[in-house]
Design an enzyme around this catalytic site. Structure first.
Site, PDB file in Angstrom:
ATOM      1  N   ASP A 159       0.786  -1.253   0.000  1.00  0.00           N
ATOM      2  CA  ASP A 159       0.000   0.000   0.000  1.00  0.00           C
ATOM      3  C   ASP A 159       0.819   1.305   0.000  1.00  0.00           C
ATOM      4  O   ASP A 159       0.497   2.231   0.749  1.00  0.00           O
ATOM      5  CB  ASP A 159      -0.967   0.025   1.197  1.00  0.00           C
ATOM      6  N   LYS A 212      -7.076  -4.987  -2.996  1.00  0.00           N
ATOM      7  CA  LYS A 212      -7.849  -5.526  -1.868  1.00  0.00           C
ATOM      8  C   LYS A 212      -8.780  -4.454  -1.325  1.00  0.00           C
ATOM      9  O   LYS A 212      -8.555  -3.262  -1.522  1.00  0.00           O
ATOM     10  CB  LYS A 212      -6.901  -6.025  -0.772  1.00  0.00           C
ATOM     11  N   CYS A 234      -2.083  -2.661   7.638  1.00  0.00           N
ATOM     12  CA  CYS A 234      -1.977  -3.603   6.514  1.00  0.00           C
ATOM     13  C   CYS A 234      -0.699  -4.428   6.531  1.00  0.00           C
ATOM     14  O   CYS A 234      -0.725  -5.609   6.181  1.00  0.00           O
ATOM     15  CB  CYS A 234      -2.184  -2.867   5.201  1.00  0.00           C
TER      16      CYS A 234
END
Ligand code: VGL
Ligand code: ZN
Length: 201
Positions: A12, A110, A155
């Site tokens: 990310d 995701k 994450c």
């Protein structure tokens, strides 16, 4: 030649998690040069991208009376609410412009189901719905992972713990991660990762 069984998983590194973004992580952009350099030492490079539809259920804006960082009880368990972020196709959802993306073998997205969030690169927040990454890694014979990216306590943490529980040998390069760190979340994440057998480097 770097070993074929060892992949770099870059979590990310997107504009919304960098300074100026909707869910900015302090110094989130400082890790980009180091991540780019580390790609050279890996036989496989996989990027993840938080990728929410507008009106995603993890956005505080969808819950009247709630604000970012409030906690709600979702059908799959407790869920932290966030500012609107990483909306599919937006500039905020794009990778940081300096991140080298050409080296990526796979980009896994995701959080694209409106009713369920996904911190981990392996399972959504119900801890049951797979993203498909495990199958990809298995079929490539990859059993060792180095994790870097944003955010350490969300994450990266969820991805590392899931990977360790799936049997991967996992190292988190803390120097190439940055944390959101609210309400003790970073300390809790470090403890949880260590307990799962993740190496914190
Ligand atoms: C993340 C909160 C919400 C992360 C993603 O990448 O750590 N955190 N969505
Ligand atoms: Zn998100």
């Amino acid at each position: 030649m770097p070993p074929a069984n060892h992949a770099l998983l870059v979590i990310d590194v997107q504009n919304d998690f960098c300074p100026g973004g909707a869910l900015a992580v302090e110094d989130g952009d400082a890790i980009v040069p180091g991540i780019n350099a580390l790609m050279q030492d890996h036989a496989a490079v996989i990027l993840t991208q938080d990728w929410h539809p507008a009106g995603h259920s993890s956005f505080a804006s969808q819950h009247p009376g709630k604000k970012p960082l409030d906690l709600i009880e979702a059908p799959y368990g407790p869920q932290v609410l966030w500012p609107d972020h990483c909306v599919q196709g937006s500039d905020g959802a794009a990778f940081h412009p300096d991140l080298v993306t050409d080296r990526a073998d796979l980009i896994i997205r995701k959080g694209f189901r409106k009713a369920i969030d996904s911190y981990s690169a392996f399972f959504e927040n119900d801890h049951a719905t797979p993203t498909g990454l495990h199958g990809y890694l298995q079929t490539r014979g990859i059993d060792t992972l180095t994790l870097v990216g944003l955010a350490t306590d969300f994450c990266v943490n969820y991805s590392a713990v899931d990977a360790a529980n799936l049997g991967y040998s996992v190292t988190v390069r803390q120097d190439l991660c940055r944390a959101i760190d609210f309400d003790g979340s970073l300390v809790a994440a470090r403890d949880g990762m260590r307990e799962a057998g993740v190496s914190l480097a």
